[in-house]
Each structure stands twice: as structure tokens, then as C-alpha cells.
Design a protein around this motif. Structure first.
Motif, PDB file in Angstrom:
ATOM      1  N   HIS A 227       1.060  -1.209   0.319  1.00  0.00           N
ATOM      2  CA  HIS A 227      -0.255   0.069  -0.313  1.00  0.00           C
ATOM      3  C   HIS A 227       0.581   1.225  -0.193  1.00  0.00           C
ATOM      4  N   GLU A 228       1.889   1.488   1.017  1.00  0.00           N
ATOM      5  CA  GLU A 228       2.627   2.154   0.751  1.00  0.00           C
ATOM      6  C   GLU A 228       3.686   2.668  -0.557  1.00  0.00           C
ATOM      7  N   ALA A 231       1.452   5.147  -3.289  1.00  0.00           N
ATOM      8  CA  ALA A 231       1.139   5.915  -2.717  1.00  0.00           C
ATOM      9  C   ALA A 231       2.397   6.440  -3.136  1.00  0.00           C
ATOM     10  N   LEU A 296      -6.354   1.550   7.090  1.00  0.00           N
ATOM     11  CA  LEU A 296      -6.244   3.373   6.342  1.00  0.00           C
ATOM     12  C   LEU A 296      -6.160   3.242   4.110  1.00  0.00           C
ATOM     13  N   ALA A 297      -6.177   1.446   4.495  1.00  0.00           N
ATOM     14  CA  ALA A 297      -6.216   1.904   2.813  1.00  0.00           C
ATOM     15  C   ALA A 297      -7.702   2.034   2.273  1.00  0.00           C
ATOM     16  N   HIS A 299     -10.467   4.043   3.508  1.00  0.00           N
ATOM     17  CA  HIS A 299     -10.335   5.252   3.555  1.00  0.00           C
ATOM     18  C   HIS A 299      -9.626   6.261   2.798  1.00  0.00           C
ATOM     19  N   ARG A 300      -8.547   5.590   1.637  1.00  0.00           N
ATOM     20  CA  ARG A 300      -7.260   6.293   0.653  1.00  0.00           C
ATOM     21  C   ARG A 300      -8.371   5.533  -0.973  1.00  0.00           C
ATOM     22  N   ARG A 303     -11.094   8.381  -1.079  1.00  0.00           N
ATOM     23  CA  ARG A 303     -10.713   9.410  -1.135  1.00  0.00           C
ATOM     24  C   ARG A 303     -10.402   9.702  -2.597  1.00  0.00           C
ATOM     25  N   GLN A 304      -9.389   8.088  -3.537  1.00  0.00           N
ATOM     26  CA  GLN A 304      -9.338   8.383  -5.244  1.00  0.00           C
ATOM     27  C   GLN A 304     -10.466   8.601  -5.860  1.00  0.00           C
TER      28      GLN A 304
END
Length: 455
Positions: A227-228, A231, A296-297, A299-300, A303-304
Motif C-alpha cells: 500500500h505504501e 502511494a 486506512l487503505a 479510506h485512501r 478519497r481517490q
């Protein structure tokens, strides 16, 4: 003579374990406190999805019910009349970071009361490290009035299977096994040899407990890294999947791919089990951070999705989002801690109208649609959270043409976009960036629309 095996706990692990034993010629008594589940099993009904050699688990269940190799009961006392081996698969639920030990310990107390001399208690549940010596063995001794290791055997061999492959992996994977005494370990190995062709690795109780938790925690850390990396790749304008594929050409690199989160019973709970086994002065920040990243994945992802809707003149608030797949992973109907469910909740909190469809998940949530067509009708966005086999043959161009356009498609699975390309939808841009599918010249009605794609 008591020669049968009793499997205590008939969920996503216990039922496949029971039937894998039956496949190996054992006679198994399945025990569960859930009366409704036991009644369904007696009628040959299960919702656990575990295909094996082209046969569904339900078909395997019915076959072994008919042969008499498998029976189900809510009574440990009834099982103890025929069984001298008790394999326990009852899990430890987690709420936040608090481990709920009550269901398993209640089972252990009940089991202790029916034990007799010479029995084997083999725990296969994932435990908070230290529970065998601190909680389970003392309770068995107290409830039975017998001496563990002398009057009866106690051993631990954590299950290591993946849902969807459990029937096969129970019979093929290596097993870590530990006993209260050497004789206990040998007795456990003798039983498990009848199940698996894998190798046996004997160790201490504490190492065996820790090894299972560490296996799951390591997976959690690896997924957090993926996941990092997503980003990082987005910041550099490169395809994260291509980045991972290139890195994995090195023989010592084995990166996983990102998704919308981590679900199921094993991986998300590993940190809580590990943390609960340590003193308050000890900290394990790497595992804690990995857990937070994976939580948090979704949530990201939301947002995307919101940002992409903005690019086509829409807002997530007020948009209709079709969510495909509710299982905790592809090909699963297990919704425990499913990131898809979390994602749906986040979308709703941000004002979206969510309709979800998963052909493998029984109606449970108010936002579930009755069909794929109903789910997609008038959708402003389509988000794929878990891919199910039925989606492979869906007429996607036909279905998506009936959505609102421009349509945003969130396709982390990279399964839908190839279908659109095959149907000659024009795709512009690279897979690492949001891209547009525009109508081809002289496009048919099914292709005469613009689609914003999010990989």
C-alpha cells in the motif's frame, strides 16, 4: 472402542478440516455450539466456499454424511462417547485491539469435563502466545480432574491454511507441532499423519504459538508495504504493478500487490494477539504501523474515487456507487473484517448511495442489490472490491452502457478493464494513472460513452 476424531468448532476452518479428515478415511464427529449451523450441516447445507478437486464443499459434506463418516452435534458429551481425539478450532475474536478469549476458554472448560484417560486434546486455533501454558492446560486439568501429560495428552499444531485452499492445504502443508511432553507431541503427530503428507516440525509450545502469529503479522507488514508503494508509485507517475513486477525479478524480493485493505479472521487479528502477549513496557511499532496502514487503505480508496469523480464533474456525495464483491478476498464469501464492507461504510459516510452485489454472500446488509443488473443501474461509479467467478462471464459492455456517463470505474483488481478493451472500448492513458475510455468512431450504443477508469 473410541477411535473417532471430534473436531470442535465447525466454521471456515473446522468444517474443511473435518471433511479433509473424512477424505482420508477418518470418521469425524463435528461439534459446534451453534444449533442452527449443526442443523444445517445435518441436512447437508453449508455456506462455506471450499472447492476441492472440482467438487463443492457442500457436495463433499453430503457425500460423507451419506457414508456415515461425518456427523454433527452440539454435545461434547455425545462426541466423547465415540472419540478419543479432540481437535479444537474455536477462534479468538478481536474487538479493536482487545482479544476476546471467552468463547475458546468456555469450550476448553466444557471439553475438560468430558475427558477420560488416554484422550488427546489438539489445539489448532490461533492463540495469544502463552495461552497453552497459562490458560488452556490448567483449565483442562481443573475441569477433568486428570493430570495433563500423564493421564491425557495435550498438544498444539496451529492451522496454516488459506481459505479457498483449505481442503488441499490441510493435506499437503508442513505442520508445526508441540506437546506438553514428548509423548504428547508424538501422539499429535500420529493423528496428523493420517491427514497430511507434509513434514512435521516439532518445537516448544511457546514457539509454536508465536510462529503462527508471526506468520500472519509478517503478511500484514508485507501488504502494508504494498500500500505504501502504491502511494510512492503515484507520486512518480509510474504503474505500481509494473514497479512490483520489476522488483520481484530479483530472487530475494517477493512484494505483494496493493488492494483496498486486509480482511478475514487471521491477518487483521495477528497484531492484537502478539501485542496481548507482551508486557505493557514492550512495544512493536512496526506491526502496529502496518495494521494502521492497512486499516486506512479503504479510506485512501474512497478519497481517490472522490477525486476521480470530481475530474468528470461529479461528487462522491450524492453519487450512486455500485460496489462489486463483499467477501474479504477474491473468491471468498467470508465477510469477517472485510475491507469491502468497510469501504461501503466509508462511502456512505461521505454521502454516496451504495448498492453492492456479491453472488456468494447471503442477503445481510441493507445496501445489497438482488442482481448485478440492479446494482449497476444508473451508477455514477463502479468499484470492484472482491472478484467473484460469476463476474468472469458477465456482459460488462452491455451492463456498463446502462450506467450514468461519464462513468468512473475503480478497478484495483485489473479484471474489468481487459474486458472493456476486448469489447473495443477505446482506452487512453497508462494503467498507473486515471484514464478515459472514449467512444470509438462509429461506436455502437453500448460503447458510445466516456468512462473514467481508476486502476
Amino acid at each position: 472402542m473410541r477411535t473417532h476424531v471430534a473436531v470442535v468448532g465447525l466454521g471456515y476452518i473446522g468444517l474443511p478440516l473435518s471433511l479433509a479428515l473424512c477424505e482420508r478415511g477418518e470418521t469425524v464427529i463435528g461439534v459446534d455450539v451453534d444449533e442452527r449451523k449443526v442443523d444445517e450441516l445435518r441436512r447437508g447445507v453449508t455456506h462455506v466456499m471450499e472447492p476441492y478437486r472440482g467438487e463443492s464443499l457442500e457436495s463433499i459434506l453430503r457425500r460423507h454424511l451419506a457414508s456415515g463418516r461425518f456427523t454433527a452435534t452440539t454435545s461434547l458429551a455425545e462426541a466423547a462417547e465415540r472419540a478419543d481425539t479432540f481437535i479444537v478450532t474455536v477462534g479468538l475474536p478481536v474487538s479493536g485491539e482487545v482479544v476476546e478469549k471467552t468463547p475458546l476458554l468456555a469450550c476448553i472448560n466444557d471439553l475438560g469435563r468430558v475427558l477420560t484417560a488416554g484422550d488427546l486434546v489438539l489445539i489448532r486455533s490461533t492463540l495469544v502466545p502463552g495461552m497453552m501454558e497459562r490458560d488452556i492446560i490448567p483449565r483442562l486439568a481443573s475441569a477433568s480432574g486428570l493430570v495433563p501429560g500423564r493421564d491425557f495428552h495435550v498438544a498444539y499444531a496451529p492451522e496454516r491454511v488459506a481459505e479457498g485452499r483449505a481442503m488441499e492445504e490441510f493435506q499437503t502443508l508442513d505442520v508445526v507441532v508441540a506437546g506438553l511432553t514428548d509423548a504428547c507431541a508424538r501422539r499429535a503427530v500420529d493423528v496428523l499423519k493420517r491427514l497430511t503428507d507434509g513434514q512435521f516440525h516439532k518445537t516448544s509450545l511457546r514457539v509454536a504459538e508465536l510462529s503462527k502469529v508471526v506468520e500472519n503479522a509478517q503478511r500484514d507488514v508485507n501488504i502494508a508495504l504494498a500500500h505504501e508503494l502504491k502511494a510512492v508509485a503515484e507520486q512518480h507517475g509510474v504503474d505500481v504493478y509494473e514497479l512490483i513486477r520489476m522488483a520481484n525479478t530479483h530472487p530475494r524480493v517477493r512484494l505483494l500487490e496493493p488492494n483496498i485493505g486486509v480482511g478475514g479472521f487471521c491477518i487483521p487479528n495477528a497484531y492484537a494477539y502478539l501485542a496481548a502477549s507482551l508486557t505493557s513496557e514492550e512495544h512493536i511499532p512496526l506491526f502496529s504501523l502496518a495494521r494502521q496502514i492497512n486499516l486506512l487503505a479503504p479510506h485512501r480508496a474512497a478519497r481517490q474515487l472522490d477525486e476521480t469523480l470530481h475530474r468528470v464533474g461529479k461528487r462522491l456525495s450524492g453519487a450512486r456507487v455500485a460496489l462489486l464483491g463483499l467477501g474479504m478476498k477474491d473468491g471468498s464469501n467470508d465477510i469477517r473484517q472485510s475491507p469491502a464492507i468497510h469501504f461501503a461504510d466509508i462511502l456512505a459516510e461521505r454521502g454516496a448511495s451504495v448498492a453492492a452485489f456479491d453472488p456468494t454472500v447471503e442477503p445481510y446488509f441493507p445496501f445489497q442489490a438482488a442482481s448485478l443488473e440492479d446494482c449497476l443501474a444508473d451508477a455514477d461509479a463502479v468499484a470492484i472490491a472482491a472478484w467473484q467467478e460469476a463476474f468472469d462471464t458477465a456482459p460488462w459492455p452491455h451492463l456498463l452502457a446502462r450506467c450514468q456517463h461519464p462513468l468512473v470505474v475503480f478497478d484495483l483488481k485489473r479484471r474489468l478493464v481487459p474486458s472493456l478493451k476486448q469489447a473495443q472500448w477505446q482506452i487512453q492513458g497508462n494503467s498507473h494513472l486515471p484514464y478515459i475510455a472514449l467512444p470509438a468512431p462509429h461506436a455502437s450504443a453500448e460503447r458510445d460513452c466516456a468512462v473514467e477508469m481508476v486502476p
